[in-house]
Scaffold this motif. Sequence first.
Motif, PDB file in Angstrom:
ATOM      1  N   SER A  75       4.464  -4.287   5.020  1.00 20.42           N
ATOM      2  CA  SER A  75       5.076  -3.110   5.159  1.00 20.42           C
ATOM      3  C   SER A  75       6.151  -2.989   4.067  1.00 20.42           C
ATOM      4  O   SER A  75       6.277  -4.120   3.254  1.00 20.42           O
ATOM      5  CB  SER A  75       6.051  -3.145   6.346  1.00 20.42           C
ATOM      6  OG  SER A  75       6.599  -4.291   6.569  1.00 20.42           O
ATOM      7  N   VAL A  76       6.633  -1.813   3.705  1.00 15.90           N
ATOM      8  CA  VAL A  76       7.563  -1.648   2.540  1.00 15.90           C
ATOM      9  C   VAL A  76       8.860  -2.312   2.620  1.00 15.90           C
ATOM     10  O   VAL A  76       9.476  -2.315   3.821  1.00 15.90           O
ATOM     11  CB  VAL A  76       7.867  -0.084   2.492  1.00 15.90           C
ATOM     12  CG1 VAL A  76       8.811  -0.162   1.320  1.00 15.90           C
ATOM     13  CG2 VAL A  76       6.461   0.576   2.073  1.00 15.90           C
ATOM     14  N   GLU A  77       9.106  -3.311   1.523  1.00 15.29           N
ATOM     15  CA  GLU A  77      10.475  -3.915   1.709  1.00 15.29           C
ATOM     16  C   GLU A  77      11.473  -3.376   0.806  1.00 15.29           C
ATOM     17  O   GLU A  77      12.515  -2.990   1.133  1.00 15.29           O
ATOM     18  CB  GLU A  77      10.338  -5.362   1.302  1.00 15.29           C
ATOM     19  CG  GLU A  77      11.382  -6.359   1.152  1.00 15.29           C
ATOM     20  CD  GLU A  77      11.127  -7.750   0.744  1.00 15.29           C
ATOM     21  OE1 GLU A  77      11.756  -8.125  -0.053  1.00 15.29           O
ATOM     22  OE2 GLU A  77      10.202  -8.131   1.432  1.00 15.29           O
ATOM     23  N   GLU A  78      11.187  -2.775  -0.589  1.00 17.53           N
ATOM     24  CA  GLU A  78      12.086  -2.465  -1.311  1.00 17.53           C
ATOM     25  C   GLU A  78      11.374  -1.875  -2.514  1.00 17.53           C
ATOM     26  O   GLU A  78      10.338  -2.319  -2.744  1.00 17.53           O
ATOM     27  CB  GLU A  78      13.172  -3.531  -1.934  1.00 17.53           C
ATOM     28  CG  GLU A  78      12.496  -4.591  -2.638  1.00 17.53           C
ATOM     29  CD  GLU A  78      13.630  -5.650  -3.064  1.00 17.53           C
ATOM     30  OE1 GLU A  78      14.368  -5.260  -3.606  1.00 17.53           O
ATOM     31  OE2 GLU A  78      13.152  -6.843  -2.712  1.00 17.53           O
ATOM     32  N   SER A  79      12.133  -1.072  -3.485  1.00 16.60           N
ATOM     33  CA  SER A  79      11.487  -0.483  -4.582  1.00 16.60           C
ATOM     34  C   SER A  79      12.127  -1.502  -5.642  1.00 16.60           C
ATOM     35  O   SER A  79      13.268  -1.664  -5.599  1.00 16.60           O
ATOM     36  CB  SER A  79      11.905   0.765  -4.793  1.00 16.60           C
ATOM     37  OG  SER A  79      11.229   1.818  -3.915  1.00 16.60           O
ATOM     38  N   ASP A  94       3.485  -6.499  -5.090  1.00 15.29           N
ATOM     39  CA  ASP A  94       4.283  -5.540  -5.550  1.00 15.29           C
ATOM     40  C   ASP A  94       3.140  -4.522  -6.139  1.00 15.29           C
ATOM     41  O   ASP A  94       2.257  -4.783  -6.773  1.00 15.29           O
ATOM     42  CB  ASP A  94       5.057  -6.173  -6.827  1.00 15.29           C
ATOM     43  CG  ASP A  94       6.227  -7.118  -6.569  1.00 15.29           C
ATOM     44  OD1 ASP A  94       6.760  -6.945  -5.213  1.00 15.29           O
ATOM     45  OD2 ASP A  94       6.695  -7.608  -7.353  1.00 15.29           O
ATOM     46  N   ILE A  95       3.459  -3.309  -5.693  1.00 10.50           N
ATOM     47  CA  ILE A  95       2.268  -2.373  -5.962  1.00 10.50           C
ATOM     48  C   ILE A  95       2.863  -1.040  -6.433  1.00 10.50           C
ATOM     49  O   ILE A  95       3.967  -0.645  -5.922  1.00 10.50           O
ATOM     50  CB  ILE A  95       1.461  -1.805  -4.625  1.00 10.50           C
ATOM     51  CG1 ILE A  95       1.213  -3.253  -3.946  1.00 10.50           C
ATOM     52  CG2 ILE A  95       0.321  -0.944  -4.831  1.00 10.50           C
ATOM     53  CD1 ILE A  95       0.471  -3.055  -2.585  1.00 10.50           C
ATOM     54  N   HIS A  96       2.290  -0.504  -7.528  1.00 13.50           N
ATOM     55  CA  HIS A  96       2.512   0.842  -8.123  1.00 13.50           C
ATOM     56  C   HIS A  96       2.783   1.801  -7.051  1.00 13.50           C
ATOM     57  O   HIS A  96       1.679   1.960  -6.367  1.00 13.50           O
ATOM     58  CB  HIS A  96       1.742   1.047  -9.397  1.00 13.50           C
ATOM     59  CG  HIS A  96       2.447   2.323 -10.312  1.00 13.50           C
ATOM     60  ND1 HIS A  96       2.290   3.338  -9.782  1.00 13.50           N
ATOM     61  CD2 HIS A  96       3.081   2.259 -11.356  1.00 13.50           C
ATOM     62  CE1 HIS A  96       2.991   4.192 -10.799  1.00 13.50           C
ATOM     63  NE2 HIS A  96       3.492   3.534 -11.714  1.00 13.50           N
ATOM     64  N   PRO A  97       3.753   2.614  -6.989  1.00 17.37           N
ATOM     65  CA  PRO A  97       3.800   3.715  -5.976  1.00 17.37           C
ATOM     66  C   PRO A  97       2.511   4.664  -6.072  1.00 17.37           C
ATOM     67  O   PRO A  97       2.328   5.277  -5.046  1.00 17.37           O
ATOM     68  CB  PRO A  97       5.177   4.379  -6.200  1.00 17.37           C
ATOM     69  CG  PRO A  97       5.563   3.988  -7.550  1.00 17.37           C
ATOM     70  CD  PRO A  97       4.731   2.669  -7.857  1.00 17.37           C
ATOM     71  N   SER A  98       1.861   4.641  -7.296  1.00 15.26           N
ATOM     72  CA  SER A  98       0.840   5.666  -7.321  1.00 15.26           C
ATOM     73  C   SER A  98      -0.511   5.133  -6.892  1.00 15.26           C
ATOM     74  O   SER A  98      -1.658   5.854  -6.899  1.00 15.26           O
ATOM     75  CB  SER A  98       0.924   6.416  -8.671  1.00 15.26           C
ATOM     76  OG  SER A  98       1.966   7.109  -8.858  1.00 15.26           O
ATOM     77  N   ASN A  99      -0.577   3.874  -6.779  1.00 17.25           N
ATOM     78  CA  ASN A  99      -1.979   2.841  -6.542  1.00 17.25           C
ATOM     79  C   ASN A  99      -2.224   3.102  -5.088  1.00 17.25           C
ATOM     80  O   ASN A  99      -1.952   2.317  -4.549  1.00 17.25           O
ATOM     81  CB  ASN A  99      -1.737   1.781  -6.964  1.00 17.25           C
ATOM     82  CG  ASN A  99      -3.001   0.770  -7.063  1.00 17.25           C
ATOM     83  OD1 ASN A  99      -4.027   1.325  -6.364  1.00 17.25           O
ATOM     84  ND2 ASN A  99      -2.840  -0.352  -8.016  1.00 17.25           N
ATOM     85  N   ARG A 100      -2.840   4.378  -4.548  1.00 16.38           N
ATOM     86  CA  ARG A 100      -2.956   4.535  -3.231  1.00 16.38           C
ATOM     87  C   ARG A 100      -4.119   3.495  -2.779  1.00 16.38           C
ATOM     88  O   ARG A 100      -4.059   3.160  -1.449  1.00 16.38           O
ATOM     89  CB  ARG A 100      -3.562   6.030  -3.103  1.00 16.38           C
ATOM     90  CG  ARG A 100      -2.644   6.937  -3.344  1.00 16.38           C
ATOM     91  CD  ARG A 100      -1.506   7.023  -2.505  1.00 16.38           C
ATOM     92  NE  ARG A 100      -1.726   6.932  -1.138  1.00 16.38           N
ATOM     93  CZ  ARG A 100      -1.033   6.261  -0.234  1.00 16.38           C
ATOM     94  NH1 ARG A 100       0.266   5.738  -0.608  1.00 16.38           N
ATOM     95  NH2 ARG A 100      -1.406   6.213   0.879  1.00 16.38           N
TER      96      ARG A 100
END
Length: 176
Positions: A156-160, A138-144
């Motif tokens: 790969s992305v699973e869900e928000s 689980d990663i914050h969307p701004s944590n590039r």
Amino acid sequence: MLETFETERLILRERTMKDLEDCLRMDCEEEVVKYIPEVRELLNSPKSNPDKHIEFVKNRMETTYPNGLGYWTIESKVNNGEFIGWILLIPIDNIGPEVEIGWRLKRDYWGAGYATEAGNTILTYAFDTVDLENVVADIHPSNRGSIRVAEKLGFSVEESINESAGNYVRYSIYKR
């Protein structure tokens, strides 16, 4: 007892109480905890409380995780065992059933591939030894930075996810 691993540049060993001071110091680096609201609040908010921060980290260190899961301290083989950070493989929210991987490194060690090197090692262990079918992050969307590490590891992305602590994107990887 968790297995110890060595890579070209790193030693990954079970995290113990002797790592407490290093973990606390690392958490005081504002950039390191920028996307970790529960730690940031304990350190850098009007509600900051150093004693509660120590209690929070100690609690994570003293928790008994299912067999084969837990936290590893990441040390540098090049710099005489210097503490770099840690990596975890634990049931998500300490409940599961999903198992998450996560990492936290001192700012000085960002961008050099250490998180990816440690992550590859722990994922191989997760799939080959612990026999997990998948692992999430689980990663914050701004944590590039963490997103790049997850992508390099094959996630790969699973869900928000919208939690009270903040918004996260769940990344998944399945047995290789």
